[in-house]
Design a protein around this motif. Structure first.
Motif, short mmCIF file in Angstrom:
data_model
loop_
_atom_site.label_atom_id
_atom_site.label_comp_id
_atom_site.label_asym_id
_atom_site.label_seq_id
_atom_site.Cartn_x
_atom_site.Cartn_y
_atom_site.Cartn_z
N ASP A 34 -10.32 -11.86 -6.20
CA ASP A 34 -10.09 -10.44 -5.93
C ASP A 34 -11.40 -9.68 -6.17
O ASP A 34 -12.10 -9.92 -7.15
CB ASP A 34 -8.98 -9.90 -6.85
N ASN B 159 2.99 -7.74 -5.02
CA ASN B 159 3.33 -6.34 -4.81
C ASN B 159 3.90 -6.17 -3.40
O ASN B 159 3.35 -6.73 -2.44
CB ASN B 159 2.09 -5.46 -4.98
N THR C 279 -1.22 -2.58 -1.21
CA THR C 279 -2.24 -1.81 -0.49
C THR C 279 -2.78 -2.53 0.73
O THR C 279 -3.42 -1.92 1.58
CB THR C 279 -3.42 -1.46 -1.42
N HIS D 69 0.30 -11.55 0.04
CA HIS D 69 -0.67 -12.16 -0.89
C HIS D 69 -0.06 -12.28 -2.27
O HIS D 69 0.71 -11.43 -2.71
CB HIS D 69 -1.97 -11.37 -0.94
N HIS E 248 -1.04 -12.59 -6.18
CA HIS E 248 -2.10 -12.42 -7.18
C HIS E 248 -1.87 -13.49 -8.26
O HIS E 248 -0.77 -13.57 -8.84
CB HIS E 248 -2.01 -11.06 -7.88
P1 AMP Z 1 -2.21 -5.19 -3.43
O1 AMP Z 1 -2.54 -3.87 -4.07
O2 AMP Z 1 -1.15 -5.96 -4.14
O3 AMP Z 1 -1.93 -5.02 -1.96
O4 AMP Z 1 -3.50 -6.08 -3.58
C1 AMP Z 1 -4.59 -6.01 -2.72
C2 AMP Z 1 -5.74 -6.60 -3.49
O5 AMP Z 1 -6.77 -6.93 -2.57
C3 AMP Z 1 -6.37 -5.65 -4.52
O6 AMP Z 1 -6.28 -6.24 -5.81
C4 AMP Z 1 -7.81 -5.50 -4.05
O7 AMP Z 1 -8.74 -5.43 -5.11
C5 AMP Z 1 -7.99 -6.76 -3.21
N1 AMP Z 1 -8.99 -6.68 -2.16
C6 AMP Z 1 -9.15 -5.71 -1.23
N2 AMP Z 1 -10.17 -6.00 -0.42
C7 AMP Z 1 -10.66 -7.19 -0.83
C8 AMP Z 1 -11.75 -8.02 -0.38
N3 AMP Z 1 -12.51 -7.68 0.65
N4 AMP Z 1 -11.97 -9.18 -1.05
C9 AMP Z 1 -11.21 -9.53 -2.11
N5 AMP Z 1 -10.19 -8.78 -2.56
C10 AMP Z 1 -9.92 -7.62 -1.94
#
Ligand code: AMP
Length: 115
Positions: free
Chosen positions: A31, A88, A96, A101, A103
């Motif tokens: 991440d 999430n 977001t 995905h 985590h």
């Molecule tokens: P969520 O909020 O559960 O949708 O998680 C999305 C995650 O993607 C967040 O923890 C971000 O920090 C991560 N994220 C967004 N863009 C990137 C990227 N380019 N490379 C790695 N992680 C990312």
């Protein structure tokens, strides 16, 4: 055509990521904004927006993603101390990026209840 998500762009090689695992079904990478000493995202290569979009066709795929998580937890020495897997979903879930995905968070004690 709908805009590609950032994760689809990573799958397609348009954006670089710190990839820690790659196979025909999924990709795992660190991440960009880690919330724990180890924070890895495990994503299917198939475009699935969220848990809400999963169907019976994805049953084996979800099992595969979990087995990759188990493998990564072992690789990064999280298995003995424990870790958290978070998915999430939707606005209230704090999602977001609209590409499914998981985590994988570890390397510190987690709090409960989550925020
Ligand atoms: P969520 O909020 O559960 O949708 O998680 C999305 C995650 O993607 C967040 O923890 C971000 O920090 C991560 N994220 C967004 N863009 C990137 C990227 N380019 N490379 C790695 N992680 C990312």
């Amino acid at each position: 055509m709908p805009e590609k998500t950032i994760f689809k762009r990573i799958i397609d090689g348009e954006i670089s990521a710190d990839v820690v695992y790659d196979d025909e079904l999924c990709l795992a990478f660190r991440d960009i904004n880690p919330q724990a000493p180890t924070h890895i995202l495990v994503i299917p290569k198939k475009e699935i927006a969220s848990v809400n979009e999963l169907t019976a066709h994805d049953q084996a795929l979800v099992g595969h993603l979990y087995l990759v998580i188990v493998r990564l937890a072992d690789t990064y020495d999280l298995a003995a101390t424990g870790y958290r897997v978070v998915v999430n979903t939707g606005t209230h879930g704090g999602q977001t990026v609209d590409h499914l995905h998981f985590h994988l968070l570890g390397g510190r004690a987690m709090q409960w209840p989550p925020g």
